[in-house]
Design an enzyme around this catalytic site. Structure first.
Site, PDB file in Angstrom:
ATOM      1  N   ASN A   1     -10.708  -0.456  -1.713  1.00 31.41           N
ATOM      2  CA  ASN A   1      -9.287  -0.399  -1.375  1.00 31.41           C
ATOM      3  C   ASN A   1      -8.519  -1.146  -2.463  1.00 31.41           C
ATOM      4  O   ASN A   1      -8.515  -2.367  -2.498  1.00 31.41           O
ATOM      5  CB  ASN A   1      -9.063  -1.041  -0.002  1.00 31.41           C
ATOM      6  CG  ASN A   1      -7.603  -1.121   0.394  1.00 31.41           C
ATOM      7  OD1 ASN A   1      -6.711  -0.919  -0.432  1.00 31.41           O
ATOM      8  ND2 ASN A   1      -7.350  -1.433   1.655  1.00 31.41           N
TER       9      ASN A   1
ATOM     10  N   CYS B   1       0.811  -1.226   0.000  1.00 33.84           N
ATOM     11  CA  CYS B   1       0.000   0.000   0.000  1.00 33.84           C
ATOM     12  C   CYS B   1       0.841   1.272   0.000  1.00 33.84           C
ATOM     13  O   CYS B   1       0.356   2.341  -0.351  1.00 33.84           O
ATOM     14  CB  CYS B   1      -0.945  -0.019   1.192  1.00 33.84           C
ATOM     15  SG  CYS B   1      -1.937  -1.523   1.233  1.00 33.84           S
TER      16      CYS B   1
ATOM     17  N   HIS C   1      -3.397   6.646   0.872  1.00 32.94           N
ATOM     18  CA  HIS C   1      -3.856   5.304   0.528  1.00 32.94           C
ATOM     19  C   HIS C   1      -5.292   5.178   1.046  1.00 32.94           C
ATOM     20  O   HIS C   1      -5.653   5.795   2.052  1.00 32.94           O
ATOM     21  CB  HIS C   1      -2.924   4.275   1.181  1.00 32.94           C
ATOM     22  CG  HIS C   1      -3.489   2.897   1.209  1.00 32.94           C
ATOM     23  ND1 HIS C   1      -3.927   2.273   0.070  1.00 32.94           N
ATOM     24  CD2 HIS C   1      -3.719   2.029   2.241  1.00 32.94           C
ATOM     25  CE1 HIS C   1      -4.396   1.072   0.401  1.00 32.94           C
ATOM     26  NE2 HIS C   1      -4.279   0.907   1.705  1.00 32.94           N
TER      27      HIS C   1
END
Lengths: 351, 80
Positions: free
Chosen positions: A297, A119, A267
């Protein structure tokens, strides 16, 4: 934390590609209606993009790269460098960057590199590609970041399925002596390596017949050894305790006030974390773009995807100070401040 | 920011749960045995405690503190 500045490199354009296959969180059958509504409200994710079995991260990134090169009217023969950052390469071996070089029709003299990062990977990828380009011998480079992480999630994992989604992105960078310096702040907490992990299938615990057996984890969760697992609360704590100081250190290092930043692109783990970060940093939530509702996500791709879908106006971003921040797998985190002087953003690709 | 009291903490945690289960939650209820309890609920509790009292409980705190009474002690330790 490692703080450093890289000069003479600028971003010229960004493109993103997502699978057109959409999964709706409203249709999840793990939860009762009231629980599901609360879950969706808390994580902020309504729809997720799920790669089809034949789609790899490299495919999504290649589509994004083709559109970007066309939009910028770049000559492929001028691209000297390709960096591919992913946790879901096509094969365990070889890396995917060389194949991407060939399939995009880039020259054989192109330097192609694979990086395994999660990430925080967009910031790490930016730090590597800009460092390689800052000496001025490499004039044009492509940073491709993407994951098809949903392929690694158990179909019986009610904790991860509502969150994760797939995407691939491409960022075009060039050498420019007049470009404003890019400031970075990066850090690692390797002792927490198992907070987000696919434990089996690597060299440490090779794939075996038992890797394919479902194991009961807790109510609503069964996983195989080669599935992604995450200690959600540990990661949440890491986000709250480490990201805020990382961003504040970077602002101090760059000698910038919080108000000088036009957008804080984090993120996109879930809405609760983003809201909490904004509160702890005392920044208005309007400065924190959110792409979670439609795209979930998307792990490594979340930062560039959010730039394309949430900041770009008429396919451009002009004269904005943007702080990028990724955190997660590793555990690792990194942030960067860039001047987006005139950045082309292609329309999002669905494929 | 709120004043850190037992009553405020109890109300804060009750509000994280659905209306029909709130009244059954007391200071000594084992939160981990409630059907609604999950890592997401735990995250929301951490976030709400942080917002209300400016204290971030760790994952270990949340694993070990099963009741609101336990949580109260953990927050108190970190505050004072």
């Amino acid at each position: 934390m490692a703080q450093f500045t890289i000069q003479h490199v600028e971003i010229n354009g960004i493109a993103a590609a997502v699978p057109k296959n959409i999964a709706k969180n409203t249709e999840l059958n793990f939860y009762k209606d009231a629980d599901l509504n609360k879950l969706i409200e808390t994580i902020g994710i309504h729809n997720r993009r799920i790669a089809l079995s034949h789609q790899c991260a490299s495919d999504l990134c290649k589509a994004a790269a083709e559109k970007l090169i066309e939009g910028l009217n770049w000559d492929k023969s001028e691209i000297d460098l390709l960096v591919f950052v992913s946790q879901t390469p096509d094969f365990q071996l070889p890396g995917s960057s060389m194949q991407i070089q060939h399939q995009l029709g880039l020259k054989k003299a192109c330097l192609a590199i694979d990086i395994n990062q999660g990430c925080a990977g967009y910031v790490y990828g930016l730090s590597v590609i800009t460092a390689l380009m800052s000496a001025g011998q490499i004039k044009k480079g492509l940073l491709l970041v993407g994951d098809t992480i949903t392929k690694n999630i158990s179909e019986f994992d009610s904790s991860l399925i509502p969150l994760f989604s797939d995407a691939g992105t491409a960022t075009a960078l060039s050498y420019n002596e007049d470009a404003e310096a890019i400031a970075f702040n990066t850090g690692s907490e390797g002792e927490k390596y198992d907070s987000i992990i696919i434990p089996e299938g690597g060299s440490r615990i090779p794939f075996s017949t038992s890797s394919n057996d479902y194991k009961y984890v807790e109510n609503g969760i069964k996983r195989k050894g080669h599935h992604l697992q995450m200690k959600g609360l540990d990661v949440f704590n890491f986000s709250l305790n480490k990201v805020v100081p990382n961003v504040e250190e970077l602002l101090n290092y760059a000698k910038l006030d919080k108000g000088a930043i036009d957008k804080y692109v984090f993120h996109q783990p879930n809405l609760l974390i983003l809201k909490t970060l904004a509160k702890k940093l005392s920044i208005p939530f309007e400065k924190v773009p959110v792409s979670l509702k439609e795209y979930g996500n998307t792990s490594i791709a979340s930062v560039p995807l959010t730039i394309v879908t949430e900041i770009s106006v008429n396919n451009r971003i002009i004269n904005q100070n943007i702080l990028l921040c990724g955190f997660g797998v590793g555990l690792s985190l990194g942030s960067a401040i860039l001047k987006f002087k005139d950045v082309y953003c292609a329309e999002i690709i669905e494929m | 920011m709120q004043e850190f009291t037992k009553e405020n903490l109890l109300k804060l945690i009750r509000d994280v749960f659905k209306e029909d289960s709130r009244t059954s939650i007391s200071f000594d209820t084992d939160l981990h045995t409630m059907t609604e309890w999950s890592s997401l609920q735990a995250m929301i509790v951490v976030s709400e405690i942080d917002r209300a009292f400016d204290v971030i409980l760790s994952a270990q705190d949340m694993r070990e503190a099963k009741t609101i009474a336990h949580l109260y002690e953990r927050v108190k330790q970190k505050l004072y």
